[in-house]
Design a protein around this motif. Structure first.
Motif, PDB file in Angstrom:
ATOM      1  N   LEU A  10       0.864  -1.251   0.070  1.00 34.84           N
ATOM      2  CA  LEU A  10      -0.147   0.007  -0.059  1.00 34.84           C
ATOM      3  C   LEU A  10       0.761   1.136   0.161  1.00 34.84           C
ATOM      4  O   LEU A  10       0.341   2.302  -0.105  1.00 34.84           O
ATOM      5  CB  LEU A  10      -0.768  -0.054   1.349  1.00 34.84           C
ATOM      6  CG  LEU A  10      -1.797  -1.275   1.334  1.00 34.84           C
ATOM      7  CD1 LEU A  10      -2.685  -1.406   2.713  1.00 34.84           C
ATOM      8  CD2 LEU A  10      -3.082  -0.800   0.400  1.00 34.84           C
ATOM      9  N   THR A  44      -1.473  -2.385  -7.958  1.00 37.93           N
ATOM     10  CA  THR A  44      -2.651  -2.659  -7.600  1.00 37.93           C
ATOM     11  C   THR A  44      -2.998  -4.111  -8.044  1.00 37.93           C
ATOM     12  O   THR A  44      -3.854  -4.812  -7.247  1.00 37.93           O
ATOM     13  CB  THR A  44      -3.737  -1.717  -8.465  1.00 37.93           C
ATOM     14  OG1 THR A  44      -3.411  -0.456  -8.134  1.00 37.93           O
ATOM     15  CG2 THR A  44      -4.986  -1.936  -8.196  1.00 37.93           C
ATOM     16  N   HIS A  45      -2.318  -4.533  -9.079  1.00 36.59           N
ATOM     17  CA  HIS A  45      -3.024  -6.062  -9.521  1.00 36.59           C
ATOM     18  C   HIS A  45      -2.202  -7.000  -8.589  1.00 36.59           C
ATOM     19  O   HIS A  45      -2.729  -8.129  -8.389  1.00 36.59           O
ATOM     20  CB  HIS A  45      -2.220  -6.295 -11.020  1.00 36.59           C
ATOM     21  CG  HIS A  45      -3.144  -5.659 -11.810  1.00 36.59           C
ATOM     22  ND1 HIS A  45      -2.806  -5.220 -13.291  1.00 36.59           N
ATOM     23  CD2 HIS A  45      -4.455  -4.976 -11.817  1.00 36.59           C
ATOM     24  CE1 HIS A  45      -3.830  -4.822 -13.967  1.00 36.59           C
ATOM     25  NE2 HIS A  45      -4.817  -4.426 -12.992  1.00 36.59           N
ATOM     26  N   ARG A  61      -1.858  -6.406  -5.353  1.00 38.92           N
ATOM     27  CA  ARG A  61      -2.747  -6.532  -4.064  1.00 38.92           C
ATOM     28  C   ARG A  61      -3.999  -7.290  -4.539  1.00 38.92           C
ATOM     29  O   ARG A  61      -4.261  -7.894  -3.630  1.00 38.92           O
ATOM     30  CB  ARG A  61      -3.101  -4.841  -3.816  1.00 38.92           C
ATOM     31  CG  ARG A  61      -2.135  -4.137  -3.386  1.00 38.92           C
ATOM     32  CD  ARG A  61      -2.646  -2.937  -2.547  1.00 38.92           C
ATOM     33  NE  ARG A  61      -3.304  -2.271  -3.199  1.00 38.92           N
ATOM     34  CZ  ARG A  61      -2.726  -0.972  -4.123  1.00 38.92           C
ATOM     35  NH1 ARG A  61      -1.602  -0.895  -3.991  1.00 38.92           N
ATOM     36  NH2 ARG A  61      -3.635  -0.178  -4.731  1.00 38.92           N
ATOM     37  N   ARG A  62      -4.475  -7.676  -5.697  1.00 40.71           N
ATOM     38  CA  ARG A  62      -5.644  -8.119  -6.112  1.00 40.71           C
ATOM     39  C   ARG A  62      -4.988  -9.557  -6.138  1.00 40.71           C
ATOM     40  O   ARG A  62      -6.085 -10.319  -5.474  1.00 40.71           O
ATOM     41  CB  ARG A  62      -6.064  -7.579  -7.400  1.00 40.71           C
ATOM     42  CG  ARG A  62      -7.205  -8.140  -7.852  1.00 40.71           C
ATOM     43  CD  ARG A  62      -7.610  -7.765  -9.226  1.00 40.71           C
ATOM     44  NE  ARG A  62      -6.700  -8.427 -10.358  1.00 40.71           N
ATOM     45  CZ  ARG A  62      -6.377  -8.063 -11.372  1.00 40.71           C
ATOM     46  NH1 ARG A  62      -7.111  -6.984 -11.963  1.00 40.71           N
ATOM     47  NH2 ARG A  62      -5.585  -8.516 -12.367  1.00 40.71           N
TER      48      ARG A  62
END
Lengths: 396, 226
Positions: free
Chosen positions: B59, B83-84, B86-87
């Motif tokens: 983050l 972001t990907h 984290r996903r």
């Protein structure tokens, strides 16, 4: 199956139903304002165009010297279109009908009621070339006259009614008798507005006002409208060769000028209507900012578990679009009702309301409402998508 | 042949620029976490536990030093790539559960699948994950506000696992639960670790930390034992 971001937006709108409803009402007012105003302006234009376009085959020739009116019995001293100029016009006009017109404005008395209107002096043989007698007959001379439909209706005139011409203070006023009543012409583009006028034989006119062989206006009625420019040039060549003696215009140029003026008025009233849409945009922006601020932690959750910035933006833009769609849909329906009433009240006719040029303002207003809503949501959506997920998660 | 650690921190420092002056939350931290580890991060308040979790959960990025997740340097990734990660690679379990309030329990679990596959779940995986944490169909339709703390944390675990992440990051996962429910949640985390999942949890509770195979102690932003 629906997009989950759309579902989230719908649920957010439902959760804050009253706030969303009030914001949508702003858009409803905005859509109604611009659409109804646009329709009003267009209906005005269409109405005037239809009235004027019936006389587009007419060339109007007026003296370049402005004439002042005279009272009955007092000769006009200013120069109008004289006999020699009229002959030049006839030569330039070729086979087309040339109609010399005397005109002034006058007071008159019918019974004990005083009034004011125009009085035209025309050769009785010219009357059927461009005027329609609805009731009675065309006078052949003497003191018999035709009257316009408005004047006849306002003063309860019938065939045989008598009119005293001139101000009531004048002694020995000439009296005319109504021989016929003309059909309504509306706003005529050939400069002969007969609805509120008295049309007398030219002999009576010149006997009363003097002015023999001097005309205020000469109209040329074209047999073939495609030759109107050539005929204008021919008359101009004959009459204005040395100096500018007469001004030559035709109905189409007058129509263009009036249309342009009405277009400007339409734009102006549309601008006034659009102010309400600006207010609505501020309201939507405010609601969207409130929505973002209330959902900071939720935005933090979405971002931290792998939601892309574009997806967060999409979610808030959906919300703005939902508010816009509700406002635009209701606004579109209300425009039909309110616009119809406004046009009927202001113009007195809804004959043009459902014409494509008029009705197009409904979808246009709806699209503008939607665009305004989505544009108002752009910054809040951008702000939401660019939040720091850590800070957003920490917020309460 | 030595295997590449799943997570490697090399001299990671995180400094916040505050009005009162610079504050170093993590100070030259170096450590490795391998696939399948069960690691507890402990330390007093202000020791840098949350900053460490933010770094491990990408983050945030280090001010200096290098953090590698699954062999890739976080600092070299674009925002979209992070972001990907984290996903797809990391599953988060928070102390406050952080379920999406407008979605049902089922939709909360389905949500990461939608993010990954860009369509609603038709595979039944979201339902299976909920069943794995003891949720039936009727319970799955409830919104988070209609669930108890323990139930919400179960949904959060199902959500964290639905994309089959390599790393499970748990920030005080039992902090808002009663003891019995907390122990039940820890049993679930233990079984997930036994299945091969890497579990990293932050806790201040030594009894919870005992579930982990390895404990990293932080103090003033530094690792004092590992």
């Amino acid at each position: 199956m629906r997009d989950i971001f759309f579902d989230l937006s719908v649920r957010s709108v439902k959760l804050n139903f009253l706030r969303s409803l009030l914001a949508s009402i702003g858009i409803v007012i905005g859509v109604v304002a611009i659409s109804a105003m646009g329709m009003l302006g267009t209906n005005m234009q269409l109405s005037v165009k239809d009235q004027l376009s019936s006389d587009v085959n007419t060339i109007m020739i007026t003296s370049d010297v402005v004439r002042t009116t005279s009272t009955a019995g007092v000769p006009v001293t200013q120069q109008g279109i004289d006999k020699s100029t009229l002959n030049d016009i006839r030569n330039g006009a070729g086979q087309n009908d040339v109609i010399p017109i005397h005109r002034t404005s006058t007071q008159f008395t019918i019974g004990s009621t005083d009034g004011r209107g125009s009085i035209y002096g025309l050769d009785p043989n010219d009357v059927p070339k461009f005027l329609t007698v609805q009731d009675g007959t065309i006078p052949k001379g003497g003191s018999d006259v035709l009257v316009g439909s408005t004047i006849a209706s306002n003063f309860n005139m019938n065939i045989g009614s008598r009119i005293k011409i001139g101000p009531s203070t004048q002694t020995d006023r000439p009296t005319v008798r109504v021989a016929g009543i003309l059909a309504a012409r509306g706003m005529a583009s050939d400069g002969v507005n007969t609805d509120n006028a008295i049309i007398a034989p030219d002999t009576w006119y010149t006997d009363t006002y003097g002015d023999k062989d001097v005309y205020d206006q000469v109209n040329v009625i074209m047999g073939d409208i495609t030759k109107i420019n050539d005929t204008e040039a021919s008359i101009d060549d004959k009459v204005n060769r040395r100096t500018e003696v007469v001004r030559i215009t035709d109905a189409s140029s007058r129509l263009a000028s009036i249309s342009s003026t009405l277009g400007t008025i339409t734009t102006f009233i549309l601008a006034i209507g659009s102010i309400s849409l600006v207010v609505a945009a501020v309201s939507i922006f405010n609601v969207m900012m409130m929505s973002v601020n209330e959902r900071i932690q939720e935005i933090g959750i979405l971002l931290s578990i792998g939601t892309e910035k574009g997806e967060v933006r999409k979610m808030f833009l959906y919300e703005a679009a939902i508010l816009g769609a509700i406002g635009a849909a209701v606004g579109g329906v209300m425009t039909l009702v309110i616009g119809y009433s406004v046009v009927n009240a202001m113009i007195g006719s809804t004959a043009y309301f459902f014409r494509p040029e008029s009705i197009i303002f409904v979808p246009e207003g709806m699209v503008i409402g939607m665009v305004v809503c989505i544009a108002s949501g752009l910054y809040p959506a951008w702000r939401a998508s660019n939040m720091d997920p850590i800070d957003a998660l920490r917020s309460d | 042949m030595a295997t590449t650690p799943l997570i490697r921190l090399s001299g990671v420092t995180k400094t916040y620029h505050l009005e009162s002056g610079d504050f170093t939350a993590l100070d030259n931290v170096s450590l490795e976490i391998n696939e399948g580890d069960f690691v507890a991060i402990m330390g007093p308040s202000g020791s840098g536990k949350s900053t460490m979790m933010n770094q491990l959960g990408i983050l945030d990025v280090p001010t200096s030093g290098e953090l590698r997740i699954d062999g890739r340097n976080v600092a070299d990734m674009t925002a979209l790539e992070r972001t990907h990660i984290r996903r797809d690679v990391i599953g988060y379990i928070f102390q406050k559960f952080y379920l999406i309030p407008l979605l049902s329990a089922y939709e909360n679990v389905e949500y990461p699948l939608i993010l990954k596959h860009k369509k609603r779940d038709e595979s039944g995986r979201a339902t299976a994950m909920l069943q794995a944490v003891g949720f039936d169909e009727a319970m799955s339709a409830h919104r988070p506000s209609q669930l108890s703390g323990g139930q919400q944390q179960r949904v959060a675990i199902a959500r964290a696992l639905v994309n089959d992440p390599k790393i499970l990051l748990c920030d005080e996962p039992t902090g808002n639960l009663d003891r019995k429910t907390g122990l039940a949640i820890m049993d679930i985390l233990c079984s997930l670790n036994k299945e091969g999942r890497t579990v990293i949890l932050v806790t201040h509770d030594p009894k919870i930390a005992e579930y982990a195979e390895r404990t990293i102690q932080l103090e003033d932003g530094r690792v004092i034992s590992s």
